[in-house]
Design a protein around this motif. Structure first.
Motif, short mmCIF file in Angstrom:
data_model
loop_
_atom_site.label_atom_id
_atom_site.label_comp_id
_atom_site.label_asym_id
_atom_site.label_seq_id
_atom_site.Cartn_x
_atom_site.Cartn_y
_atom_site.Cartn_z
N LEU A 98 0.80 -1.21 0.00
CA LEU A 98 0.00 0.00 0.00
C LEU A 98 0.84 1.27 0.00
O LEU A 98 0.32 2.36 -0.25
N VAL A 99 2.12 1.16 0.31
CA VAL A 99 2.99 2.35 0.36
C VAL A 99 3.02 3.01 -1.02
O VAL A 99 3.26 2.36 -2.03
N GLY A 100 2.77 4.33 -1.05
CA GLY A 100 2.74 5.05 -2.31
C GLY A 100 1.35 5.17 -2.90
O GLY A 100 1.15 5.95 -3.84
N HIS A 101 0.39 4.42 -2.36
CA HIS A 101 -0.98 4.50 -2.83
C HIS A 101 -1.81 5.41 -1.92
O HIS A 101 -1.40 5.72 -0.80
N GLU A 102 -2.96 5.82 -2.40
CA GLU A 102 -3.90 6.58 -1.59
C GLU A 102 -5.00 5.64 -1.10
O GLU A 102 -5.46 4.78 -1.85
N VAL A 103 -5.41 5.83 0.14
CA VAL A 103 -6.46 5.00 0.72
C VAL A 103 -7.58 5.89 1.25
O VAL A 103 -7.35 7.04 1.61
N LEU A 104 -8.77 5.34 1.27
CA LEU A 104 -9.92 6.03 1.83
C LEU A 104 -10.15 5.50 3.23
O LEU A 104 -10.39 4.31 3.42
N VAL A 105 -10.07 6.39 4.22
CA VAL A 105 -10.21 5.99 5.62
C VAL A 105 -11.15 6.96 6.34
O VAL A 105 -11.29 8.11 5.94
N PRO A 106 -11.81 6.52 7.41
CA PRO A 106 -12.63 7.43 8.19
C PRO A 106 -11.76 8.46 8.89
O PRO A 106 -10.75 8.12 9.51
N SER A 107 -12.14 9.72 8.79
CA SER A 107 -11.36 10.79 9.41
C SER A 107 -12.23 12.04 9.55
O SER A 107 -13.09 12.30 8.70
N SER A 108 -11.98 12.79 10.60
CA SER A 108 -12.70 14.05 10.82
C SER A 108 -11.82 15.25 10.52
O SER A 108 -12.09 16.36 10.97
N LYS A 109 -10.75 15.02 9.74
CA LYS A 109 -9.88 16.13 9.37
C LYS A 109 -9.26 15.91 8.00
O LYS A 109 -9.15 14.77 7.52
N PHE A 110 -8.85 17.03 7.39
CA PHE A 110 -8.14 17.05 6.12
C PHE A 110 -6.68 17.37 6.37
O PHE A 110 -6.35 18.09 7.32
N ALA A 111 -5.80 16.88 5.52
CA ALA A 111 -4.40 17.30 5.52
C ALA A 111 -4.17 18.08 4.24
O ALA A 111 -4.10 17.51 3.15
N LEU A 112 -4.09 19.40 4.35
CA LEU A 112 -3.92 20.26 3.18
C LEU A 112 -2.45 20.47 2.89
O LEU A 112 -1.67 20.85 3.76
#
Length: 227
Positions: A98-112
């Motif tokens: 999974l390293v280098g890929h994007e994953v969809l996870v539950p989160s209450s924040k964004f990383a801009l």
């Protein structure tokens, strides 16, 4: 990705071709009884029994059954330990992929980041309007995004990193809160899920954890989608 392996004194001695030193100079004896010990105990019991009052056949059968049970449990524990080791190795390989890929996870924040958008999804319970409030570290709403939900199901949303006046905000962590308003006026809060890149993986005592850029760590079981 750097992998760290804990090396004990015994491993160091072994690598140098030396025997690990102990306080007594001898290997510690295993205190657990094995099948051979049970057989010796049973044989000694038979040799010491009173000829006039021999052991009851039912007692002999019961002891033999106990012996078989102990051996079966030992074999089962060995098999389960092997399965656990195989599953652990398989999980590590899955996480490394999974390293280098994007994953969809539950989160209450964004990383801009300094450039690019931040995106996520919600699960709308019915048709209506989904409103996403984006807040800064002080809890102040810096942007509100509205997306129409044409039916029940997944609704995607994206933030370009700008405030309501079109100014690009500083990189960092921003909170997100989603609300759904149905066509009949009913309103409810929704859980939010965000896209995040996987930077590395960590093997912990509780399983495998993904180190997500800007979001911290998340158990691999939290992953809902890989892209």
């Amino acid at each position: 990705m750097t992998t760290t392996t804990n090396v004990g004194n015994a491993d160091i001695y072994s690598s140098l071709g030396l025997a690990a030193a102990t306080s007594t100079g001898a290997a510690k004896k295993n205190d657990a009884l094995d099948q051979a010990d049970f057989l010796r105990l049973m044989t000694t019991q038979l040799q010491q029994q009173d000829p006039l009052k021999p052991m009851d056949n039912s007692q002999m059968v019961a002891q033999m059954a106990q012996l078989s049970t102990v051996q079966g449990i030992t074999d089962l524990n060995t098999t389960v330990a092997g399965f656990q080791q195989q599953m652990s190795s398989d999980q590590i390989l899955r996480g490394a992929a999974l390293v280098g890929h994007e994953v969809l996870v539950p989160s209450s924040k964004f990383a801009l980041e300094s450039e690019g958008d931040a995106s996520g999804v919600v699960a709308a319970p019915a048709a209506g309007m989904v409103t996403v409030d984006i807040t800064d570290a002080n809890g102040t709403v810096v942007r509100q995004i509205s997306v129409e939900a044409k039916a029940a199901g997944e609704v995607a949303f994206a933030w370009d990193g700008k405030d309501a006046n079109g100014n690009r905000l500083e990189p960092g962590s921003y909170g997100i809160k989603a609300n759904h308003t149905a066509t009949n006026g009913d309103s409810e809060t929704l859980s939010t899920y965000v896209q995040a890149p996987v930077e590395s993986v960590t093997v912990g005592s509780d399983g495998l954890f993904l180190n997500l850029k800007g979001l911290g760590t998340a158990p691999i079981d939290y992953v809902l989608r890989i892209s």
